[in-house]
Design a protein around this motif. Sequence first.
Motif, PDB file in Angstrom:
ATOM      1  N   ASP A  45      55.374  70.477 -33.295  1.00  0.00           N
ATOM      2  CA  ASP A  45      54.997  71.331 -32.172  1.00  0.00           C
ATOM      3  C   ASP A  45      56.199  72.100 -31.642  1.00  0.00           C
ATOM      4  O   ASP A  45      56.087  73.253 -31.253  1.00  0.00           O
ATOM      5  CB  ASP A  45      54.381  70.506 -31.041  1.00  0.00           C
ATOM      6  CG  ASP A  45      53.002  69.976 -31.411  1.00  0.00           C
ATOM      7  OD1 ASP A  45      52.422  70.494 -32.378  1.00  0.00           O
ATOM      8  OD2 ASP A  45      52.540  69.049 -30.725  1.00  0.00           O
ATOM      9  N   GLY A  46      57.355  71.482 -31.626  1.00  0.00           N
ATOM     10  CA  GLY A  46      58.552  72.141 -31.126  1.00  0.00           C
ATOM     11  C   GLY A  46      59.039  73.239 -32.061  1.00  0.00           C
ATOM     12  O   GLY A  46      59.613  74.226 -31.627  1.00  0.00           O
ATOM     13  N   ALA A  47      58.781  73.101 -33.357  1.00  0.00           N
ATOM     14  CA  ALA A  47      59.250  74.087 -34.321  1.00  0.00           C
ATOM     15  C   ALA A  47      58.298  75.268 -34.439  1.00  0.00           C
ATOM     16  O   ALA A  47      58.694  76.350 -34.860  1.00  0.00           O
ATOM     17  CB  ALA A  47      59.414  73.440 -35.695  1.00  0.00           C
ATOM     18  N   ALA A  48      57.038  75.086 -34.060  1.00  0.00           N
ATOM     19  CA  ALA A  48      56.053  76.160 -34.178  1.00  0.00           C
ATOM     20  C   ALA A  48      56.291  77.196 -33.076  1.00  0.00           C
ATOM     21  O   ALA A  48      56.558  76.850 -31.934  1.00  0.00           O
ATOM     22  CB  ALA A  48      54.633  75.606 -34.059  1.00  0.00           C
ATOM     23  N   PRO A  49      56.192  78.477 -33.409  1.00  0.00           N
ATOM     24  CA  PRO A  49      56.359  79.500 -32.372  1.00  0.00           C
ATOM     25  C   PRO A  49      55.181  79.477 -31.411  1.00  0.00           C
ATOM     26  O   PRO A  49      54.065  79.119 -31.780  1.00  0.00           O
ATOM     27  CB  PRO A  49      56.400  80.812 -33.157  1.00  0.00           C
ATOM     28  CG  PRO A  49      55.686  80.510 -34.429  1.00  0.00           C
ATOM     29  CD  PRO A  49      55.944  79.046 -34.710  1.00  0.00           C
ATOM     30  N   GLU A  50      55.453  79.855 -30.196  1.00  0.00           N
ATOM     31  CA  GLU A  50      54.414  79.886 -29.164  1.00  0.00           C
ATOM     32  C   GLU A  50      53.479  81.062 -29.432  1.00  0.00           C
ATOM     33  O   GLU A  50      53.888  82.214 -29.413  1.00  0.00           O
ATOM     34  CB  GLU A  50      55.047  80.049 -27.778  1.00  0.00           C
ATOM     35  CG  GLU A  50      55.918  78.891 -27.376  1.00  0.00           C
ATOM     36  CD  GLU A  50      55.113  77.708 -26.882  1.00  0.00           C
ATOM     37  OE1 GLU A  50      53.994  77.929 -26.389  1.00  0.00           O
ATOM     38  OE2 GLU A  50      55.602  76.585 -27.006  1.00  0.00           O
ATOM     39  N   THR A  51      52.222  80.779 -29.710  1.00  0.00           N
ATOM     40  CA  THR A  51      51.231  81.829 -29.913  1.00  0.00           C
ATOM     41  C   THR A  51      50.088  81.574 -28.947  1.00  0.00           C
ATOM     42  O   THR A  51      49.666  80.436 -28.762  1.00  0.00           O
ATOM     43  CB  THR A  51      50.687  81.837 -31.354  1.00  0.00           C
ATOM     44  OG1 THR A  51      50.142  80.539 -31.640  1.00  0.00           O
ATOM     45  CG2 THR A  51      51.778  82.163 -32.347  1.00  0.00           C
ATOM     46  N   PRO A  52      49.564  82.614 -28.305  1.00  0.00           N
ATOM     47  CA  PRO A  52      48.450  82.400 -27.388  1.00  0.00           C
ATOM     48  C   PRO A  52      47.205  81.963 -28.155  1.00  0.00           C
ATOM     49  O   PRO A  52      46.995  82.362 -29.294  1.00  0.00           O
ATOM     50  CB  PRO A  52      48.262  83.757 -26.719  1.00  0.00           C
ATOM     51  CG  PRO A  52      48.900  84.736 -27.632  1.00  0.00           C
ATOM     52  CD  PRO A  52      49.994  83.999 -28.356  1.00  0.00           C
ATOM     53  N   ALA A  53      46.389  81.136 -27.521  1.00  0.00           N
ATOM     54  CA  ALA A  53      45.182  80.627 -28.165  1.00  0.00           C
ATOM     55  C   ALA A  53      44.180  81.752 -28.409  1.00  0.00           C
ATOM     56  O   ALA A  53      43.526  81.807 -29.431  1.00  0.00           O
ATOM     57  CB  ALA A  53      44.562  79.534 -27.318  1.00  0.00           C
ATOM     58  N   THR A  54      44.047  82.660 -27.448  1.00  0.00           N
ATOM     59  CA  THR A  54      43.142  83.795 -27.616  1.00  0.00           C
ATOM     60  C   THR A  54      43.961  85.071 -27.519  1.00  0.00           C
ATOM     61  O   THR A  54      44.853  85.185 -26.687  1.00  0.00           O
ATOM     62  CB  THR A  54      42.054  83.816 -26.524  1.00  0.00           C
ATOM     63  OG1 THR A  54      42.690  83.839 -25.252  1.00  0.00           O
ATOM     64  CG2 THR A  54      41.168  82.584 -26.616  1.00  0.00           C
ATOM     65  N   PRO A  55      43.679  86.030 -28.364  1.00  0.00           N
ATOM     66  CA  PRO A  55      44.451  87.276 -28.292  1.00  0.00           C
ATOM     67  C   PRO A  55      44.163  88.015 -26.986  1.00  0.00           C
ATOM     68  O   PRO A  55      43.032  88.073 -26.523  1.00  0.00           O
ATOM     69  CB  PRO A  55      43.978  88.080 -29.504  1.00  0.00           C
ATOM     70  CG  PRO A  55      42.671  87.467 -29.885  1.00  0.00           C
ATOM     71  CD  PRO A  55      42.696  86.042 -29.423  1.00  0.00           C
ATOM     72  N   GLN A  56      45.200  88.556 -26.396  1.00  0.00           N
ATOM     73  CA  GLN A  56      45.067  89.293 -25.145  1.00  0.00           C
ATOM     74  C   GLN A  56      44.599  90.722 -25.441  1.00  0.00           C
ATOM     75  O   GLN A  56      45.062  91.342 -26.387  1.00  0.00           O
ATOM     76  CB  GLN A  56      46.418  89.359 -24.421  1.00  0.00           C
ATOM     77  CG  GLN A  56      46.956  87.991 -24.044  1.00  0.00           C
ATOM     78  CD  GLN A  56      46.095  87.314 -23.000  1.00  0.00           C
ATOM     79  OE1 GLN A  56      45.478  87.973 -22.174  1.00  0.00           O
ATOM     80  NE2 GLN A  56      46.030  85.994 -23.051  1.00  0.00           N
ATOM     81  N   PRO A  57      43.667  91.255 -24.646  1.00  0.00           N
ATOM     82  CA  PRO A  57      43.236  92.640 -24.857  1.00  0.00           C
ATOM     83  C   PRO A  57      44.379  93.587 -24.492  1.00  0.00           C
ATOM     84  O   PRO A  57      45.234  93.257 -23.675  1.00  0.00           O
ATOM     85  CB  PRO A  57      42.055  92.803 -23.895  1.00  0.00           C
ATOM     86  CG  PRO A  57      42.267  91.767 -22.852  1.00  0.00           C
ATOM     87  CD  PRO A  57      42.974  90.621 -23.541  1.00  0.00           C
ATOM     88  N   PRO A  58      44.418  94.734 -25.102  1.00  0.00           N
ATOM     89  CA  PRO A  58      45.498  95.665 -24.774  1.00  0.00           C
ATOM     90  C   PRO A  58      45.410  96.106 -23.313  1.00  0.00           C
ATOM     91  O   PRO A  58      44.326  96.253 -22.757  1.00  0.00           O
ATOM     92  CB  PRO A  58      45.274  96.845 -25.728  1.00  0.00           C
ATOM     93  CG  PRO A  58      43.859  96.715 -26.189  1.00  0.00           C
ATOM     94  CD  PRO A  58      43.508  95.259 -26.098  1.00  0.00           C
ATOM     95  N   ALA A  59      46.555  96.293 -22.710  1.00  0.00           N
ATOM     96  CA  ALA A  59      46.605  96.693 -21.300  1.00  0.00           C
ATOM     97  C   ALA A  59      46.100  98.121 -21.144  1.00  0.00           C
ATOM     98  O   ALA A  59      46.368  98.985 -21.975  1.00  0.00           O
ATOM     99  CB  ALA A  59      48.033  96.582 -20.792  1.00  0.00           C
ATOM    100  N   GLN A  60      45.356  98.357 -20.080  1.00  0.00           N
ATOM    101  CA  GLN A  60      44.844  99.694 -19.823  1.00  0.00           C
ATOM    102  C   GLN A  60      45.900 100.498 -19.075  1.00  0.00           C
ATOM    103  O   GLN A  60      46.564  99.987 -18.189  1.00  0.00           O
ATOM    104  CB  GLN A  60      43.574  99.635 -18.984  1.00  0.00           C
ATOM    105  CG  GLN A  60      42.421  98.972 -19.694  1.00  0.00           C
ATOM    106  CD  GLN A  60      41.188  98.953 -18.809  1.00  0.00           C
ATOM    107  OE1 GLN A  60      41.238  99.263 -17.637  1.00  0.00           O
ATOM    108  NE2 GLN A  60      40.065  98.569 -19.398  1.00  0.00           N
TER     109      GLN A  60
END
Length: 83
Positions: A45-60
């Motif tokens: 877990d410490g070696a894995a890069p932090e990735t969000p669980a759900t992709p964030q929508p592009p900012a308006q």
Amino acid sequence: MGSFSIWHWLIVLLIVVMVFGTKKLKNIGSDLGGAVKGFKDGMRDGAAPETPATPQPPAQQVSHAAPQTAAKDTIDVQATPKS
């Protein structure tokens, strides 16, 4: 004299089993295995890069300039914060 044969190790193992008992040795083994597994999971877990669980929508992007080709039925409103 410097190395032990398999018979020496079997006698040591027999003495350890007689002193501690098989149930206590089983508990020690499972605790040690759980600790090793937890350590490996923590390292993974410490070696894995932090990735969000759900992709964030592009900012308006908000433009503060009034559109030049506004329809006649639209109303331009400016929001102000309440005091």
